[in-house]
Design a protein around this motif. Structure first.
Motif, PDB file in Angstrom:
ATOM      1  N   ILE A  96     -17.561   4.500  19.238  1.00 48.71           N
ATOM      2  CA  ILE A  96     -18.188   5.510  20.154  1.00 48.71           C
ATOM      3  C   ILE A  96     -18.606   6.468  19.002  1.00 48.71           C
ATOM      4  O   ILE A  96     -17.598   7.146  18.216  1.00 48.71           O
ATOM      5  N   ALA A  97     -19.720   7.031  19.079  1.00 50.07           N
ATOM      6  CA  ALA A  97     -20.144   7.942  18.071  1.00 50.07           C
ATOM      7  C   ALA A  97     -20.120   9.469  18.413  1.00 50.07           C
ATOM      8  O   ALA A  97     -19.816   9.576  19.483  1.00 50.07           O
ATOM      9  N   THR A 140     -13.955   3.980  13.171  1.00 46.36           N
ATOM     10  CA  THR A 140     -13.901   3.980  14.416  1.00 46.36           C
ATOM     11  C   THR A 140     -15.375   4.543  14.880  1.00 46.36           C
ATOM     12  O   THR A 140     -15.550   4.508  16.140  1.00 46.36           O
ATOM     13  N   ASP A 141     -16.215   4.970  14.060  1.00 45.72           N
ATOM     14  CA  ASP A 141     -17.740   5.370  14.414  1.00 45.72           C
ATOM     15  C   ASP A 141     -18.473   3.924  14.838  1.00 45.72           C
ATOM     16  O   ASP A 141     -18.179   3.075  14.828  1.00 45.72           O
ATOM     17  N   ASP A 142     -19.380   4.375  15.632  1.00 48.97           N
ATOM     18  CA  ASP A 142     -20.330   3.252  16.184  1.00 48.97           C
ATOM     19  C   ASP A 142     -21.721   3.170  15.236  1.00 48.97           C
ATOM     20  O   ASP A 142     -22.529   3.817  15.677  1.00 48.97           O
ATOM     21  N   GLY A 174     -21.804   0.554  22.048  1.00 54.81           N
ATOM     22  CA  GLY A 174     -20.482   1.460  22.483  1.00 54.81           C
ATOM     23  C   GLY A 174     -20.845   2.912  22.853  1.00 54.81           C
ATOM     24  O   GLY A 174     -20.299   3.193  24.067  1.00 54.81           O
ATOM     25  N   THR A 175     -21.340   3.314  22.263  1.00 56.78           N
ATOM     26  CA  THR A 175     -21.791   4.907  22.761  1.00 56.78           C
ATOM     27  C   THR A 175     -22.875   4.787  23.786  1.00 56.78           C
ATOM     28  O   THR A 175     -22.599   5.681  24.788  1.00 56.78           O
ATOM     29  N   HIS A 176     -23.561   3.904  23.967  1.00 54.77           N
ATOM     30  CA  HIS A 176     -24.586   3.878  25.125  1.00 54.77           C
ATOM     31  C   HIS A 176     -23.628   3.536  26.429  1.00 54.77           C
ATOM     32  O   HIS A 176     -23.959   4.120  27.354  1.00 54.77           O
ATOM     33  N   VAL A 177     -22.597   2.671  26.252  1.00 51.47           N
ATOM     34  CA  VAL A 177     -21.844   2.364  27.309  1.00 51.47           C
ATOM     35  C   VAL A 177     -21.063   3.448  27.797  1.00 51.47           C
ATOM     36  O   VAL A 177     -20.839   3.979  29.106  1.00 51.47           O
ATOM     37  N   ALA A 178     -20.355   4.202  26.690  1.00 51.85           N
ATOM     38  CA  ALA A 178     -19.788   5.391  27.025  1.00 51.85           C
ATOM     39  C   ALA A 178     -20.471   6.582  27.575  1.00 51.85           C
ATOM     40  O   ALA A 178     -19.931   7.059  28.723  1.00 51.85           O
ATOM     41  N   GLY A 179     -21.668   6.688  27.267  1.00 56.82           N
ATOM     42  CA  GLY A 179     -22.548   7.896  27.876  1.00 56.82           C
ATOM     43  C   GLY A 179     -22.869   7.130  29.572  1.00 56.82           C
ATOM     44  O   GLY A 179     -22.994   8.159  30.249  1.00 56.82           O
ATOM     45  N   ILE A 180     -22.945   6.116  29.657  1.00 51.57           N
ATOM     46  CA  ILE A 180     -23.220   5.270  31.120  1.00 51.57           C
ATOM     47  C   ILE A 180     -22.029   5.781  32.028  1.00 51.57           C
ATOM     48  O   ILE A 180     -22.064   6.037  33.146  1.00 51.57           O
ATOM     49  N   ARG A 186     -12.631  -0.202  18.896  1.00 56.37           N
ATOM     50  CA  ARG A 186     -13.855  -0.738  18.235  1.00 56.37           C
ATOM     51  C   ARG A 186     -13.567  -1.976  17.733  1.00 56.37           C
ATOM     52  O   ARG A 186     -12.429  -2.464  17.053  1.00 56.37           O
ATOM     53  N   VAL A 187     -14.242  -3.024  18.301  1.00 58.82           N
ATOM     54  CA  VAL A 187     -14.031  -4.718  18.003  1.00 58.82           C
ATOM     55  C   VAL A 187     -15.244  -5.182  17.558  1.00 58.82           C
ATOM     56  O   VAL A 187     -15.298  -6.466  17.197  1.00 58.82           O
ATOM     57  N   ILE A 188     -16.309  -4.500  17.454  1.00 68.80           N
ATOM     58  CA  ILE A 188     -17.701  -5.019  17.020  1.00 68.80           C
ATOM     59  C   ILE A 188     -18.244  -4.216  15.807  1.00 68.80           C
ATOM     60  O   ILE A 188     -18.130  -2.775  15.899  1.00 68.80           O
TER      61      ILE A 188
END
Length: 242
Positions: A155-156, A178-180, A185-191, A218-220
């Motif tokens: 997640i950024a 742990t940055d994106d 991941g950030t897109h999903v977190a925003g949704i 973070r796994v990707i």
């Protein structure tokens, strides 16, 4: 004389040609009818004189001949097709043309970043149900007090996610950040839990559970890929830290 007659090669060839001609000619029968999208069906049924954009498939040569034959103008060319301007009367003729198998309308595509709120029923859930004079009322919920693990690409740091992430951990092999760097991941977190009014675009009015807190697992990696074992390790960590 009652005896069975044998077909000569000449007669057999003639019958074959006749059969092929019949099959080929059947495409031009009066019963031909192309498939039309729902929007075009309504326009055709109304016999509207309004010209609309219609997508039709075929080669350039075929479609040039079609446009000339049916009196419609070509608006633009596509790869393997074209857009023509047609009204309800034109559609009836186009649908009966042997060249046309199906016709589609060309609706406007527009931004709709808040579709998740409506499509998931989140807007109704957050609003709750008032009930009759308060009887049977159901309070709205926003995810307040709930922690959600985002097992993804990280997640950024984003204004729409300010103070939303309460923990960060990385299981990407060889990368402790742990940055994106990938973005998903950030897109999903925003949704899920983004805050409206703080994004880079005014079209976004928040996630479906704006009261929830997020755990960044973070796994990707930056290339959008990761080992299966990294994902398993991340899920194990989530299970150990409810």
């Amino acid at each position: 004389d009652g005896r069975p007659r044998r077909l000569t090669w000449t007669k057999l060839a003639a019958l074959t040609v006749a059969l092929v001609a019949t099959v080929l000619g059947s495409k031009g029968s009066a019963g031909h009818r192309a498939h039309l999208s729902d929007g075009l069906l309504r326009l055709e049924a109304a016999r509207s004189n309004e010209k609309v954009r219609v997508i039709v498939h075929g080669s350039r040569e075929e479609l040039q001949a079609l446009a000339l034959r049916q009196g419609v103008g070509i608006v633009r060319w596509l790869n393997g097709g074209a857009v023509v301007a047609a009204n309800g009367h034109d559609l009836a003729r186009l649908a009966a043309d042997n060249l046309v198998d199906h016709l589609s309308d060309d609706p406007i595509v527009q931004t709709s970043m808040s579709v998740s709120n409506k499509s998931t029923g989140a807007a109704q859930t957050r609003a709750g149900v008032p009930g009759l004079l308060g009887i049977g009322a159901i309070p709205g919920v926003s995810g307040q007090g709930i922690g959600i693990a985002i097992v993804d690409s990280g997640i950024a740091n984003h204004s729409a996610l300010t103070n939303k992430v309460v923990a960060n951990v990385s299981f990407v092999t060889g990368d402790s950040s742990t940055d994106d760097a990938y973005g998903h991941g950030t897109h999903v977190a925003g949704i899920i839990a983004g805050l409206g009014g703080q994004s880079v675009t005014s079209l976004y009015d928040g996630g479906i559970a704006p009261g929830a807190q997020l755990v960044n697992v973070r796994v990707i990696g930056a290339d959008g890929r990761g080992f299966t074992s990294d994902v398993i390790a991340g899920l194990d960590w989530v299970q150990r830290n409810p």
